[in-house]
Every structure is written in C-alpha cells, then in structure tokens.
Design a protein around this motif. Structure first.
Motif, PDB file in Angstrom:
ATOM      1  N   ALA A   1       0.839  -1.198   0.000  1.00  9.40           N
ATOM      2  CA  ALA A   1       0.000   0.000   0.000  1.00  9.40           C
ATOM      3  C   ALA A   1       0.869   1.242   0.000  1.00  9.40           C
ATOM      4  O   ALA A   1       1.983   1.254   0.522  1.00  9.40           O
ATOM      5  CB  ALA A   1      -0.898  -0.013   1.221  1.00  9.40           C
ATOM      6  N   ASP A   2       0.341   2.304  -0.605  1.00  6.30           N
ATOM      7  CA  ASP A   2       1.063   3.579  -0.643  1.00  6.30           C
ATOM      8  C   ASP A   2       1.048   4.250   0.715  1.00  6.30           C
ATOM      9  O   ASP A   2       1.997   4.936   1.071  1.00  6.30           O
ATOM     10  CB  ASP A   2       0.441   4.511  -1.682  1.00  6.30           C
ATOM     11  N   GLN A   3      -0.022   4.064   1.437  1.00  7.21           N
ATOM     12  CA  GLN A   3      -0.181   4.710   2.737  1.00  7.21           C
ATOM     13  C   GLN A   3       0.086   3.699   3.848  1.00  7.21           C
ATOM     14  O   GLN A   3      -0.303   2.537   3.737  1.00  7.21           O
ATOM     15  CB  GLN A   3      -1.606   5.239   2.885  1.00  7.21           C
ATOM     16  N   PRO A   4       0.689   4.140   4.940  1.00 11.56           N
ATOM     17  CA  PRO A   4       0.830   3.225   6.080  1.00 11.56           C
ATOM     18  C   PRO A   4      -0.549   2.987   6.710  1.00 11.56           C
ATOM     19  O   PRO A   4      -1.427   3.854   6.657  1.00 11.56           O
ATOM     20  CB  PRO A   4       1.748   3.974   7.043  1.00 11.56           C
ATOM     21  N   ILE A   5      -0.753   1.819   7.272  1.00 16.36           N
ATOM     22  CA  ILE A   5      -2.045   1.516   7.874  1.00 16.36           C
ATOM     23  C   ILE A   5      -1.931   1.615   9.388  1.00 16.36           C
ATOM     24  O   ILE A   5      -0.872   1.360   9.968  1.00 16.36           O
ATOM     25  CB  ILE A   5      -2.563   0.129   7.467  1.00 16.36           C
ATOM     26  N   ASN A   6      -3.025   2.011   9.992  1.00 10.63           N
ATOM     27  CA  ASN A   6      -3.093   2.074  11.442  1.00 10.63           C
ATOM     28  C   ASN A   6      -3.475   0.682  11.930  1.00 10.63           C
ATOM     29  O   ASN A   6      -4.567   0.189  11.668  1.00 10.63           O
ATOM     30  CB  ASN A   6      -4.150   3.116  11.849  1.00 10.63           C
ATOM     31  N   LEU A   7      -2.568   0.026  12.626  1.00 12.57           N
ATOM     32  CA  LEU A   7      -2.795  -1.351  13.046  1.00 12.57           C
ATOM     33  C   LEU A   7      -3.947  -1.464  14.038  1.00 12.57           C
ATOM     34  O   LEU A   7      -4.669  -2.467  14.037  1.00 12.57           O
ATOM     35  CB  LEU A   7      -1.518  -1.942  13.636  1.00 12.57           C
ATOM     36  N   ASN A   8      -4.146  -0.462  14.875  1.00 12.95           N
ATOM     37  CA  ASN A   8      -5.273  -0.487  15.808  1.00 12.95           C
ATOM     38  C   ASN A   8      -6.601  -0.473  15.056  1.00 12.95           C
ATOM     39  O   ASN A   8      -7.531  -1.214  15.390  1.00 12.95           O
ATOM     40  CB  ASN A   8      -5.220   0.699  16.777  1.00 12.95           C
ATOM     41  N   ARG A   9      -6.696   0.382  14.037  1.00 15.76           N
ATOM     42  CA  ARG A   9      -7.932   0.438  13.244  1.00 15.76           C
ATOM     43  C   ARG A   9      -8.165  -0.873  12.516  1.00 15.76           C
ATOM     44  O   ARG A   9      -9.289  -1.365  12.443  1.00 15.76           O
ATOM     45  CB  ARG A   9      -7.861   1.571  12.231  1.00 15.76           C
ATOM     46  N   ALA A  10      -7.115  -1.429  11.959  1.00 21.13           N
ATOM     47  CA  ALA A  10      -7.241  -2.693  11.228  1.00 21.13           C
ATOM     48  C   ALA A  10      -7.686  -3.809  12.178  1.00 21.13           C
ATOM     49  O   ALA A  10      -8.549  -4.626  11.841  1.00 21.13           O
ATOM     50  CB  ALA A  10      -5.921  -3.051  10.557  1.00 21.13           C
TER      51      ALA A  10
END
Length: 69
Positions: A2-11
């Motif tokens: 992914a181009d953007q980092p993901i928020n692991l808490n949200r995931a």
C-alpha cells in the motif's frame, strides 16, 4: 504494498467488528425466529391453555374429599 501506512489499531478493530458481525449472522440463522413465528407460537400456546381449561373438571361438592370444606 500500500502507498499509505495503515493504522494497526484500526485494522485490528475493523477485523474484530467483521468477525463479530459474522458470528451474529450465524447465530441469527441458528437460533433466531421471526416476529411472526413468535406470535404464532404464543397464539398456539394460548389456544392450548384455553382448550385444557375448558375441559377442566370442577371439584364435586358431593364427592368425598372434594368440594368446599
């Protein structure tokens, strides 16, 4: 990737919500009854109770052990 980092808490929370919704849907299929089914069963139970009450024998006053003292 992914181009953007993901928020692991949200995931993690999104996955938990999906799993919970899936489990709720499975339980609804397994155990759930519609309003119409519940109403029908209640009506049948009331009718059966009325039928039994209509055939109930009243205590006989002349019979030994029965009736009012």
């Amino acid at each position: 990737m992914a181009d953007q980092p993901i928020n692991l808490n949200r995931a993690r929370k999104a996955r938990a919500r999906r799993d919970k919704a899936r489990q709720a849907d499975e339980n609804a299929v397994k155990f759930g009854r519609t309003r119409a089914e519940k109403d029908r069963d209640d009506a049948q139970a009331r009718a059966a109770r009325r039928h039994l009450d209509a055939h109930r024998r009243e205590p006989d006053d002349d019979a030994p052990g029965g009736g009012a003292p």
